[in-house]
Design a protein around this motif. Structure first.
Motif, PDB file in Angstrom:
ATOM      1  N   ASP A 124       0.809  -1.215   0.000  1.00 48.87           N
ATOM      2  CA  ASP A 124       0.000   0.000   0.000  1.00 48.87           C
ATOM      3  C   ASP A 124       0.838   1.260   0.000  1.00 48.87           C
ATOM      4  OD1 ASP A 124      -2.347  -1.380  -0.076  1.00 48.87           O
ATOM      5  OD2 ASP A 124      -2.696  -1.306   2.083  1.00 48.87           O
ATOM      6  N   GLU A 125       2.001   1.197   0.634  1.00 44.68           N
ATOM      7  CA  GLU A 125       2.856   2.376   0.711  1.00 44.68           C
ATOM      8  C   GLU A 125       3.878   2.352  -0.417  1.00 44.68           C
ATOM      9  OE1 GLU A 125       2.527   4.941   2.731  1.00 44.68           O
ATOM     10  OE2 GLU A 125       0.752   3.946   3.540  1.00 44.68           O
ATOM     11  N   PRO A 126       4.155   3.501  -1.041  1.00 46.78           N
ATOM     12  CA  PRO A 126       5.149   3.524  -2.115  1.00 46.78           C
ATOM     13  C   PRO A 126       6.534   3.179  -1.599  1.00 46.78           C
ATOM     14  CG  PRO A 126       4.557   5.758  -1.468  1.00 46.78           C
ATOM     15  CD  PRO A 126       3.608   4.834  -0.757  1.00 46.78           C
ATOM     16  N   GLU A 127       7.309   2.542  -2.444  1.00 41.16           N
ATOM     17  CA  GLU A 127       8.669   2.163  -2.072  1.00 41.16           C
ATOM     18  C   GLU A 127       9.555   3.404  -2.023  1.00 41.16           C
ATOM     19  OE1 GLU A 127      11.991  -1.087  -3.480  1.00 41.16           O
ATOM     20  OE2 GLU A 127      10.687  -0.183  -4.979  1.00 41.16           O
ATOM     21  N   LEU A 128      10.267   3.560  -0.932  1.00 38.55           N
ATOM     22  CA  LEU A 128      11.188   4.685  -0.798  1.00 38.55           C
ATOM     23  C   LEU A 128      12.610   4.182  -1.016  1.00 38.55           C
ATOM     24  CD1 LEU A 128       9.691   6.465   2.344  1.00 38.55           C
ATOM     25  CD2 LEU A 128       9.339   7.046  -0.063  1.00 38.55           C
ATOM     26  N   LEU A 129      13.299   4.758  -1.967  1.00 35.21           N
ATOM     27  CA  LEU A 129      14.675   4.355  -2.234  1.00 35.21           C
ATOM     28  C   LEU A 129      15.601   5.016  -1.229  1.00 35.21           C
ATOM     29  CD1 LEU A 129      14.689   4.646  -6.124  1.00 35.21           C
ATOM     30  CD2 LEU A 129      14.466   2.582  -4.755  1.00 35.21           C
ATOM     31  N   PRO A 130      16.388   4.247  -0.513  1.00 37.81           N
ATOM     32  CA  PRO A 130      17.263   4.838   0.503  1.00 37.81           C
ATOM     33  C   PRO A 130      18.312   5.770  -0.114  1.00 37.81           C
ATOM     34  CG  PRO A 130      17.157   2.449   0.726  1.00 37.81           C
ATOM     35  CD  PRO A 130      16.514   2.792  -0.564  1.00 37.81           C
ATOM     36  N   ARG A 131      18.638   6.811   0.638  1.00 33.62           N
ATOM     37  CA  ARG A 131      19.755   7.687   0.279  1.00 33.62           C
ATOM     38  C   ARG A 131      20.639   7.807   1.504  1.00 33.62           C
ATOM     39  NH1 ARG A 131      21.696  12.948   0.320  1.00 33.62           N
ATOM     40  NH2 ARG A 131      22.584  13.688  -1.669  1.00 33.62           N
ATOM     41  N   TYR A 132      21.915   7.489   1.341  1.00 38.37           N
ATOM     42  CA  TYR A 132      22.849   7.526   2.462  1.00 38.37           C
ATOM     43  C   TYR A 132      23.805   8.690   2.274  1.00 38.37           C
ATOM     44  CZ  TYR A 132      26.579   6.175   5.646  1.00 38.37           C
ATOM     45  OH  TYR A 132      27.518   6.166   6.644  1.00 38.37           O
ATOM     46  N   ASP A 133      24.003   9.467   3.337  1.00 37.20           N
ATOM     47  CA  ASP A 133      24.939  10.600   3.282  1.00 37.20           C
ATOM     48  C   ASP A 133      25.479  10.831   4.682  1.00 37.20           C
ATOM     49  OD1 ASP A 133      26.330  12.958   3.026  1.00 37.20           O
ATOM     50  OD2 ASP A 133      24.712  14.068   2.054  1.00 37.20           O
ATOM     51  N   VAL A 139      25.389   7.785  -1.242  1.00 38.44           N
ATOM     52  CA  VAL A 139      24.837   6.791  -2.158  1.00 38.44           C
ATOM     53  C   VAL A 139      23.376   7.151  -2.379  1.00 38.44           C
ATOM     54  CG1 VAL A 139      24.454   4.345  -2.636  1.00 38.44           C
ATOM     55  CG2 VAL A 139      26.378   5.037  -1.186  1.00 38.44           C
ATOM     56  N   ASP A 140      23.052   7.550  -3.599  1.00 36.44           N
ATOM     57  CA  ASP A 140      21.693   7.950  -3.961  1.00 36.44           C
ATOM     58  C   ASP A 140      21.142   6.906  -4.932  1.00 36.44           C
ATOM     59  OD1 ASP A 140      19.366   9.130  -4.986  1.00 36.44           O
ATOM     60  OD2 ASP A 140      20.167  11.146  -4.658  1.00 36.44           O
ATOM     61  N   GLU A 145      23.719   7.300  -8.121  1.00 32.07           N
ATOM     62  CA  GLU A 145      24.961   8.063  -7.987  1.00 32.07           C
ATOM     63  C   GLU A 145      25.667   7.698  -6.686  1.00 32.07           C
ATOM     64  OE1 GLU A 145      23.498  12.100 -10.376  1.00 32.07           O
ATOM     65  OE2 GLU A 145      23.749  12.146  -8.193  1.00 32.07           O
ATOM     66  N   VAL A 146      26.979   7.548  -6.767  1.00 32.04           N
ATOM     67  CA  VAL A 146      27.805   7.305  -5.584  1.00 32.04           C
ATOM     68  C   VAL A 146      28.965   8.296  -5.615  1.00 32.04           C
ATOM     69  CG1 VAL A 146      29.186   5.633  -4.288  1.00 32.04           C
ATOM     70  CG2 VAL A 146      27.236   4.844  -5.672  1.00 32.04           C
ATOM     71  N   THR A 147      29.139   9.047  -4.531  1.00 37.86           N
ATOM     72  CA  THR A 147      30.264   9.978  -4.439  1.00 37.86           C
ATOM     73  C   THR A 147      31.001   9.746  -3.127  1.00 37.86           C
ATOM     74  OG1 THR A 147      28.904  11.726  -3.434  1.00 37.86           O
ATOM     75  CG2 THR A 147      29.091  11.743  -5.836  1.00 37.86           C
ATOM     76  N   LEU A 148      32.298   9.953  -3.175  1.00 39.55           N
ATOM     77  CA  LEU A 148      33.141   9.828  -1.986  1.00 39.55           C
ATOM     78  C   LEU A 148      33.945  11.106  -1.847  1.00 39.55           C
ATOM     79  CD1 LEU A 148      34.177   7.998   0.317  1.00 39.55           C
ATOM     80  CD2 LEU A 148      35.949   7.188  -1.253  1.00 39.55           C
ATOM     81  N   TYR A 224      27.369 -10.072   4.962  1.00 40.35           N
ATOM     82  CA  TYR A 224      27.916  -8.718   5.086  1.00 40.35           C
ATOM     83  C   TYR A 224      26.838  -7.773   5.609  1.00 40.35           C
ATOM     84  CZ  TYR A 224      31.451 -10.821   2.117  1.00 40.35           C
ATOM     85  OH  TYR A 224      32.410 -11.666   1.613  1.00 40.35           O
ATOM     86  N   ARG A 225      27.306  -6.657   6.185  1.00 39.64           N
ATOM     87  CA  ARG A 225      26.385  -5.681   6.758  1.00 39.64           C
ATOM     88  C   ARG A 225      26.872  -4.267   6.397  1.00 39.64           C
ATOM     89  NH1 ARG A 225      23.759  -6.177  11.988  1.00 39.64           N
ATOM     90  NH2 ARG A 225      25.214  -7.871  12.431  1.00 39.64           N
ATOM     91  N   PHE A 226      25.946  -3.418   5.961  1.00 37.09           N
ATOM     92  CA  PHE A 226      26.253  -2.005   5.770  1.00 37.09           C
ATOM     93  C   PHE A 226      26.045  -1.321   7.114  1.00 37.09           C
ATOM     94  CE2 PHE A 226      25.467   2.407   4.612  1.00 37.09           C
ATOM     95  CZ  PHE A 226      26.454   2.627   3.646  1.00 37.09           C
ATOM     96  N   LEU A 227      27.094  -0.677   7.641  1.00 36.75           N
ATOM     97  CA  LEU A 227      27.062  -0.183   9.007  1.00 36.75           C
ATOM     98  C   LEU A 227      26.281   1.107   9.180  1.00 36.75           C
ATOM     99  CD1 LEU A 227      30.734  -0.940  10.120  1.00 36.75           C
ATOM    100  CD2 LEU A 227      28.660  -2.242  10.614  1.00 36.75           C
ATOM    101  N   GLY A 228      26.244   1.966   8.143  1.00 35.28           N
ATOM    102  CA  GLY A 228      25.540   3.238   8.286  1.00 35.28           C
ATOM    103  C   GLY A 228      24.042   3.042   8.277  1.00 35.28           C
ATOM    104  N   GLY A 229      23.339   3.967   8.922  1.00 36.71           N
ATOM    105  CA  GLY A 229      21.871   3.916   8.881  1.00 36.71           C
ATOM    106  C   GLY A 229      21.384   4.435   7.559  1.00 36.71           C
TER     107      GLY A 229
END
Length: 230
Positions: A124-133, A139-140, A145-148, A224-229
């Motif tokens: 029912d809820e639209p999928e939200l694509l995660p963005r990490y910064d 990581v968008d 797009e990925v920038t470092l 494996y685990r991605f550590l950032g929220g």
């Protein structure tokens, strides 16, 4: 839930696009049209359709490859179209993440019935694509797009797919088998050496020390685990 579901049609045949545009709008759907894989993936990322109708035979990329790329960051329902009616083609599409498969030529009423089933089963809820910064790594997933440290990071398709999947499950362990199945396909769930190579290159590009990880942590024997929220 949106009262007018948005359907993205990716097909290089102008007649098919016109036919589907008229038929879908008559049933109350909002319609997005794309003639190429590149245009279709861009619309999928920016316009968040509720369902995708995807032709296998596209001029710039095979439909199976489009599906694989889409599945790296979205679980939107996908109905595949093809003139190929071999059972192996249908199995291949379904194994790689398609939700349904229709052979051309098709009847509009059958297609509409299949769309209604797929839309009825979607969340029912639209999928939200995660963005990490975190101020260093960005990581968008919507923009792919990925920038470092403010500079674009050049990743291969597999490196991006692994990073995207880990980010989508940030903070949780993703098993080796899950990663191999989603990124390499269901016949590669035992090929852990592929995953180790890609993770090694990804860490090298990120400057992430596996002994003191900042982003990508190995859970020995598991995954494996991605550590950032997220």
């Amino acid at each position: 839930m949106n009262s007018s579901p948005r359907v993205l049609v990716i097909d290089d045949e102008a007649q098919i696009r016109r036919f589907l545009d008229i038929g879908l709008r008559a049933e109350g759907y909002e319609v997005l049209l794309a003639a190429t894989a590149t245009e279709g993936l861009a619309l999928a990322a920016t316009r968040t359709p509720d369902l995708v109708i995807l032709d296998i035979g596209l001029p710039d990329m095979e439909g199976h490859a489009v599906l694989a790329e889409l599945r790296q960051w979205s679980q939107v329902p996908v109905l595949m179209l093809s003139v190929r009616d071999a059972e192996s083609e249908k199995v291949r599409a379904l194994d790689h993440g398609a939700n349904d498969y229709v052979t051309k030529p098709f009847g509009i009423q059958e297609l509409m019935a299949r769309l209604r089933v797929l839309l009825r089963n979607r969340p029912d809820e639209p999928e939200l694509l995660p963005r990490y910064d975190d101020g260093h790594l960005v990581v968008d997933l919507a923009r792919r797009e990925v920038t470092l440290e403010g500079a674009p990071l050049a990743l291969t398709r597999k490196e991006y797919a692994v990073l995207a999947m880990l980010l989508r499950h940030a903070g949780r362990v993703v098993t080796q088998q899950q990663l191999l199945r989603e990124v390499w396909g269901p016949t590669h769930t035992s090929d852990s050496q592929y995953l180790r190579i890609v993770l090694g290159k990804l860490r090298q590009k990120l400057g992430d020390d596996p002994a003191a990880p900042r982003w990508l942590k190995t859970e020995p024997g598991v995954g494996y685990r991605f550590l950032g929220g997220s």
